[in-house]
Write a protein that holds these residues in place. Structure first.
Motif, PDB file in Angstrom:
ATOM      1  N   THR A   2      10.211  -0.297  -2.826  1.00 15.95           N
ATOM      2  CA  THR A   2       9.041   0.254  -2.145  1.00 15.95           C
ATOM      3  C   THR A   2       8.868  -0.366  -0.771  1.00 15.95           C
ATOM      4  O   THR A   2       8.164   0.146   0.065  1.00 15.95           O
ATOM      5  CB  THR A   2       7.773  -0.024  -2.955  1.00 15.95           C
ATOM      6  OG1 THR A   2       7.813  -1.407  -3.312  1.00 15.95           O
ATOM      7  CG2 THR A   2       7.698   0.830  -4.181  1.00 15.95           C
ATOM      8  N   THR A 106      -5.529 -13.665  -3.384  1.00 20.84           N
ATOM      9  CA  THR A 106      -5.316 -12.221  -3.484  1.00 20.84           C
ATOM     10  C   THR A 106      -6.246 -11.562  -4.495  1.00 20.84           C
ATOM     11  O   THR A 106      -6.391 -10.347  -4.477  1.00 20.84           O
ATOM     12  CB  THR A 106      -3.857 -11.904  -3.896  1.00 20.84           C
ATOM     13  OG1 THR A 106      -3.633 -12.436  -5.205  1.00 20.84           O
ATOM     14  CG2 THR A 106      -2.867 -12.496  -2.929  1.00 20.84           C
ATOM     15  N   LYS A 187       0.192 -10.644  -1.148  1.00 22.78           N
ATOM     16  CA  LYS A 187      -0.719  -9.599  -0.698  1.00 22.78           C
ATOM     17  C   LYS A 187      -0.063  -8.229  -0.795  1.00 22.78           C
ATOM     18  O   LYS A 187      -0.735  -7.225  -1.031  1.00 22.78           O
ATOM     19  CB  LYS A 187      -1.104  -9.901   0.762  1.00 22.78           C
ATOM     20  CG  LYS A 187      -2.473  -9.481   1.164  1.00 22.78           C
ATOM     21  CD  LYS A 187      -2.814 -10.051   2.536  1.00 22.78           C
ATOM     22  CE  LYS A 187      -1.773  -9.694   3.575  1.00 22.78           C
ATOM     23  NZ  LYS A 187      -2.146 -10.099   4.940  1.00 22.78           N
ATOM     24  N   GLY A 188       1.249  -8.190  -0.627  1.00 24.56           N
ATOM     25  CA  GLY A 188       1.954  -6.920  -0.626  1.00 24.56           C
ATOM     26  C   GLY A 188       2.434  -6.467  -1.994  1.00 24.56           C
ATOM     27  O   GLY A 188       3.002  -5.384  -2.122  1.00 24.56           O
ATOM     28  N   ILE A 189       2.213  -7.298  -3.029  1.00 25.47           N
ATOM     29  CA  ILE A 189       2.697  -6.917  -4.365  1.00 25.47           C
ATOM     30  C   ILE A 189       1.781  -5.858  -4.962  1.00 25.47           C
ATOM     31  O   ILE A 189       0.558  -5.996  -4.947  1.00 25.47           O
ATOM     32  CB  ILE A 189       2.772  -8.160  -5.289  1.00 25.47           C
ATOM     33  CG1 ILE A 189       3.836  -9.132  -4.774  1.00 25.47           C
ATOM     34  CG2 ILE A 189       3.080  -7.735  -6.722  1.00 25.47           C
ATOM     35  CD1 ILE A 189       3.928 -10.407  -5.583  1.00 25.47           C
ATOM     36  N   ASP A 190       2.383  -4.805  -5.478  1.00 23.06           N
ATOM     37  CA  ASP A 190       1.619  -3.711  -6.074  1.00 23.06           C
ATOM     38  C   ASP A 190       1.145  -4.135  -7.466  1.00 23.06           C
ATOM     39  O   ASP A 190       1.949  -4.243  -8.395  1.00 23.06           O
ATOM     40  CB  ASP A 190       2.514  -2.476  -6.157  1.00 23.06           C
ATOM     41  CG  ASP A 190       1.715  -1.236  -6.492  1.00 23.06           C
ATOM     42  OD1 ASP A 190       0.578  -1.387  -6.992  1.00 23.06           O
ATOM     43  OD2 ASP A 190       2.220  -0.134  -6.249  1.00 23.06           O
ATOM     44  N   THR A 191      -0.173  -4.377  -7.616  1.00 19.42           N
ATOM     45  CA  THR A 191      -0.661  -4.906  -8.889  1.00 19.42           C
ATOM     46  C   THR A 191      -0.624  -3.862 -10.004  1.00 19.42           C
ATOM     47  O   THR A 191      -0.782  -4.195 -11.171  1.00 19.42           O
ATOM     48  CB  THR A 191      -2.100  -5.445  -8.760  1.00 19.42           C
ATOM     49  OG1 THR A 191      -2.848  -4.494  -8.025  1.00 19.42           O
ATOM     50  CG2 THR A 191      -2.122  -6.788  -8.072  1.00 19.42           C
ATOM     51  N   ARG A 192      -0.378  -2.593  -9.631  1.00 23.11           N
ATOM     52  CA  ARG A 192      -0.278  -1.574 -10.683  1.00 23.11           C
ATOM     53  C   ARG A 192       0.936  -1.836 -11.575  1.00 23.11           C
ATOM     54  O   ARG A 192       0.970  -1.406 -12.711  1.00 23.11           O
ATOM     55  CB  ARG A 192      -0.199  -0.183 -10.048  1.00 23.11           C
ATOM     56  CG  ARG A 192      -1.534   0.295  -9.518  1.00 23.11           C
ATOM     57  CD  ARG A 192      -1.381   1.581  -8.779  1.00 23.11           C
ATOM     58  NE  ARG A 192      -0.414   1.437  -7.689  1.00 23.11           N
ATOM     59  CZ  ARG A 192      -0.092   2.428  -6.855  1.00 23.11           C
ATOM     60  NH1 ARG A 192      -0.644   3.607  -6.992  1.00 23.11           N
ATOM     61  NH2 ARG A 192       0.774   2.239  -5.892  1.00 23.11           N
ATOM     62  N   LEU A 193       1.915  -2.554 -11.013  1.00 20.72           N
ATOM     63  CA  LEU A 193       3.082  -2.907 -11.823  1.00 20.72           C
ATOM     64  C   LEU A 193       2.663  -3.766 -13.004  1.00 20.72           C
ATOM     65  O   LEU A 193       3.185  -3.643 -14.110  1.00 20.72           O
ATOM     66  CB  LEU A 193       4.105  -3.656 -10.973  1.00 20.72           C
ATOM     67  CG  LEU A 193       4.789  -2.853  -9.871  1.00 20.72           C
ATOM     68  CD1 LEU A 193       5.592  -3.762  -8.967  1.00 20.72           C
ATOM     69  CD2 LEU A 193       5.673  -1.783 -10.480  1.00 20.72           C
ATOM     70  N   TYR A 212       5.204 -10.437 -11.957  1.00 22.69           N
ATOM     71  CA  TYR A 212       4.584 -10.901 -10.723  1.00 22.69           C
ATOM     72  C   TYR A 212       5.386 -12.019 -10.070  1.00 22.69           C
ATOM     73  O   TYR A 212       5.671 -11.978  -8.870  1.00 22.69           O
ATOM     74  CB  TYR A 212       3.156 -11.382 -11.020  1.00 22.69           C
ATOM     75  CG  TYR A 212       2.313 -11.562  -9.790  1.00 22.69           C
ATOM     76  CD1 TYR A 212       1.582 -10.493  -9.271  1.00 22.69           C
ATOM     77  CD2 TYR A 212       2.238 -12.784  -9.133  1.00 22.69           C
ATOM     78  CE1 TYR A 212       0.808 -10.645  -8.141  1.00 22.69           C
ATOM     79  CE2 TYR A 212       1.464 -12.940  -8.007  1.00 22.69           C
ATOM     80  CZ  TYR A 212       0.755 -11.866  -7.518  1.00 22.69           C
ATOM     81  OH  TYR A 212      -0.007 -12.009  -6.400  1.00 22.69           O
ATOM     82  N   ARG A 297       5.827  -4.034   5.400  1.00 28.59           N
ATOM     83  CA  ARG A 297       5.106  -2.850   4.957  1.00 28.59           C
ATOM     84  C   ARG A 297       3.645  -2.844   5.385  1.00 28.59           C
ATOM     85  O   ARG A 297       3.122  -1.851   5.854  1.00 28.59           O
ATOM     86  CB  ARG A 297       5.211  -2.771   3.446  1.00 28.59           C
ATOM     87  CG  ARG A 297       4.473  -1.596   2.865  1.00 28.59           C
ATOM     88  CD  ARG A 297       4.815  -1.484   1.435  1.00 28.59           C
ATOM     89  NE  ARG A 297       4.722  -2.790   0.781  1.00 28.59           N
ATOM     90  CZ  ARG A 297       4.462  -2.915  -0.511  1.00 28.59           C
ATOM     91  NH1 ARG A 297       4.278  -1.863  -1.237  1.00 28.59           N
ATOM     92  NH2 ARG A 297       4.398  -4.095  -1.057  1.00 28.59           N
ATOM     93  N   GLU A 298       2.970  -3.970   5.230  1.00 30.32           N
ATOM     94  CA  GLU A 298       1.531  -3.935   5.555  1.00 30.32           C
ATOM     95  C   GLU A 298       1.249  -4.480   6.940  1.00 30.32           C
ATOM     96  O   GLU A 298       0.150  -4.905   7.233  1.00 30.32           O
ATOM     97  CB  GLU A 298       0.679  -4.642   4.499  1.00 30.32           C
ATOM     98  CG  GLU A 298       1.414  -5.464   3.475  1.00 30.32           C
ATOM     99  CD  GLU A 298       1.812  -6.800   4.012  1.00 30.32           C
ATOM    100  OE1 GLU A 298       0.989  -7.375   4.712  1.00 30.32           O
ATOM    101  OE2 GLU A 298       2.936  -7.255   3.729  1.00 30.32           O
TER     102      GLU A 298
END
Lengths: 299, 261
Positions: A2, A106, A187-193, A212, A297-298
């Motif tokens: 991603t 975070t 900060k950029g880790i997608d917590t939906r995972l 994580y 990304r961010e």
């Protein structure tokens, strides 16, 4: 992944879409803009470093004498080893402190996050001399820690001019350099995972450790390598908090050049330090690059 | 995460926050010490160390020197670093990457190694103890910070805006002045601030290239710590702590307000 650097794409594609001669012209025009910076670097960085390397091989006589002297002396080898051991301690202790702190940054609310960021940024930007001064006041024999111990009836401890004192001070001074890269990646880790893992039946801890933590590793690598490299070359804090038995390589270099006027030996030590730094960087470069693409990304 | 581990995490972070900030706060009570000593606890109360900082020529001149050098460095490094950021961002990916790696090396070269090299060169060229010498060395050290700050802005900058302005007849300089610069200004300004602080706080190279006639504030603080227990250093530390905190709080507040709108 991603974390595709999508910001980098438009320029690349624009170049590909243009006639070759045009894109080459543009490219050359852009690179010219960096010439003043490169010149400053040549004059104030490359040339001085070349002089150091040159003198280590030629002063006082051409040959490897300075390096033979350095590695034959038991004292020098002990200092070299101590420098690496201290750097390793500082890296490990600051990682233990930084990882949970960065994670907390975070997950908390906006105001608390600002407070946590403030606690990192103020020491990050405050003069290192001032922060070391604070540690001198705290650790000295008549310092805060010892007057507290005396107050509760305990014997005083020797902290200043000892190795533990140096490690404590260096860890505190370098901690922001560990927290900031880890935080940037987290900060950029997608917590939906994590939610996905949980919904598939993973226990919270297992989801954290298996999903994580691996994703946060690029930040951990970056933080560790920055702190380790900065520790290797640290000068002010060890010089003010350390003593004769806790001397590190930087102080030895300074001593050879300024007190003994022995440029060759000082230079040889400097080259050893420099080579160690760049070998570490070369090993860590692929890991750092990962971090770059994850943070882009961010941006 | 269960609430028990949350509490544990909270406590741990409180300790880390204390470790980050609390040790530095010790300079504040020391700066009001009635005695000429850095021993804890301070005795009595006086403003004399602040008074000394603002009147003693050793401190006032070193402060002015640092201020002048840092201001020049902020201007020079920002111009040179911003140009380099354009070069890095707009060159082909490979060239840009190499250039970037080259330009940020000052951040990883051990300070003392750099310092003895610069000292050797300056001894030969009579730059020891000169403003030019300080500005050159500090500019080199500050360029990476400007480069990183401006590059972060340039990477999200939409170049089609430039094309649009140019297609409407604007010259290259006009495009830069009216379109590009206003959009990357936050990066340029934070780069300038980074450059200023880098120079203002720089100590290792400064310790080598200083002379009795030209001392910077960090050098004065360092020699004062090593030579005597003059609480003036605590007063300077307190003032620097307050200034740094105010700048960062202002920056964070402006940042969040901009994020909200």
């Amino acid at each position: 992944m991603t974390a595709t650097p999508d910001q980098g794409l438009p320029t690349g594609l624009a170049g590909a879409g243009q006639p070759a001669f045009l894109s080459r012209f543009r490219l050359r025009g852009a690179v010219w803009l960096a010439v003043p910076a490169v010149l400053v670097l040549l004059v104030a960085l490359a040339y001085p470093l070349a002089i150091v390397v040159l003198r280590s091989f030629t002063d006082p006589a051409p040959g490897l004498d300075n390096y033979v002297w350095f590695f034959q002396s038991a004292v020098n080898r002990a200092v070299l080893q101590r420098t690496f051991v201290v750097a390793a301690w500082v890296t490990v202790v600051s990682l233990i402190c930084a990882y949970p702190y960065a994670y907390a940054m975070t997950i908390v609310g906006k105001n608390l996050r600002l407070a946590l960021i403030l606690c990192v940024l103020v020491p990050f930007w405050l003069s290192g001399v001032v922060r070391t001064l604070a540690w001198v006041i705290l650790l000295q024999d008549s310092g805060v820690i010892n007057s507290f111990l005396r107050g509760v009836g305990l014997p005083p401890v020797k902290l200043i001019r000892t190795l533990p004192g140096v490690v404590i001070g260096m860890t505190q001074v370098l901690l922001p350099f560990m927290i900031l890269p880890i935080y940037t990646v987290m900060k950029g880790i997608d917590t939906r995972l994590l939610q996905a893992a949980r919904s598939l039946g993973a226990k919270p801890w297992r989801a954290f450790v298996q999903i994580y933590m691996p994703l946060s590793l690029p930040g951990v690598y970056a933080g560790c390598i920055i702190v380790f490299i900065l520790s290797l070359g640290f000068y002010i804090t060890p010089a003010l908090l350390g003593g004769p038995r806790s001397i590190l390589l930087s102080s030895l270099v300074q001593n050879q050049v300024l007190s003994l006027l022995n440029w060759g030996r000082g230079g040889a030590m400097g080259v050893v330090l420099l080579v160690a730094t760049f070998v570490l960087l070369a090993i860590a470069a692929p890991l750092m690059r990962q971090k770059h693409s994850a943070t882009r990304r961010e941006a | 995460m269960p609430s028990f581990s949350r509490i544990l995490l909270g406590l741990f972070c409180l300790l880390v926050a204390l470790l980050l900030l609390a040790p530095t706060l010790v300079v504040i009570p020391m700066s009001f010490n009635g005695n000429k000593s850095l021993a804890f606890p301070p005795v009595g109360f006086s403003w004399q160390w602040y008074d000394n900082f603002f009147t003693n020529p050793d401190w006032t001149t070193s402060f002015t020197n640092s201020l002048i050098i840092a201001l020049i460095v902020a201007v020079v490094a920002t111009v040179v670093g911003t140009l380099a950021a354009f070069g890095v961002t707009r060159a082909a990916a490979r060239t840009g990457g190499l250039l970037r790696a080259l330009l940020i090396t000052p951040m990883v070269v051990p300070g003392v190694v750099l310092a003895i090299g610069i000292y050797a060169v300056y001894l030969d060229t009579h730059l020891v103890g000169t403003v030019t010498g300080f500005v050159l060395a500090h500019t080199m050290l500050a360029i990476p910070f400007v480069l990183i700050a401006v590059q972060a802005n340039l990477e999200v900058f939409d170049r089609r805006l430039e094309t649009a302005a140019a297609s409407l007849g604007a010259g290259r300089l006009t495009v830069f002045r009216t379109v590009t610069l206003p959009l990357i200004l936050p990066g340029v300004l934070s780069g300038a601030l980074f450059a200023f602080i880098t120079s203002f706080d720089e100590i290792i190279v400064a310790l080598f290239i200083t002379s009795p006639y030209l001392k910077t504030l960090p050098v004065q603080i360092y020699t004062s710590i090593t030579r005597d227990a003059d609480p003036t250093v605590a007063a300077v530390g307190t003032l620097l702590f307050l200034a740094t905190s105010l700048i960062i709080i202002a920056g964070l507040l402006i940042g969040t307000r901009r994020g909200r709108t």
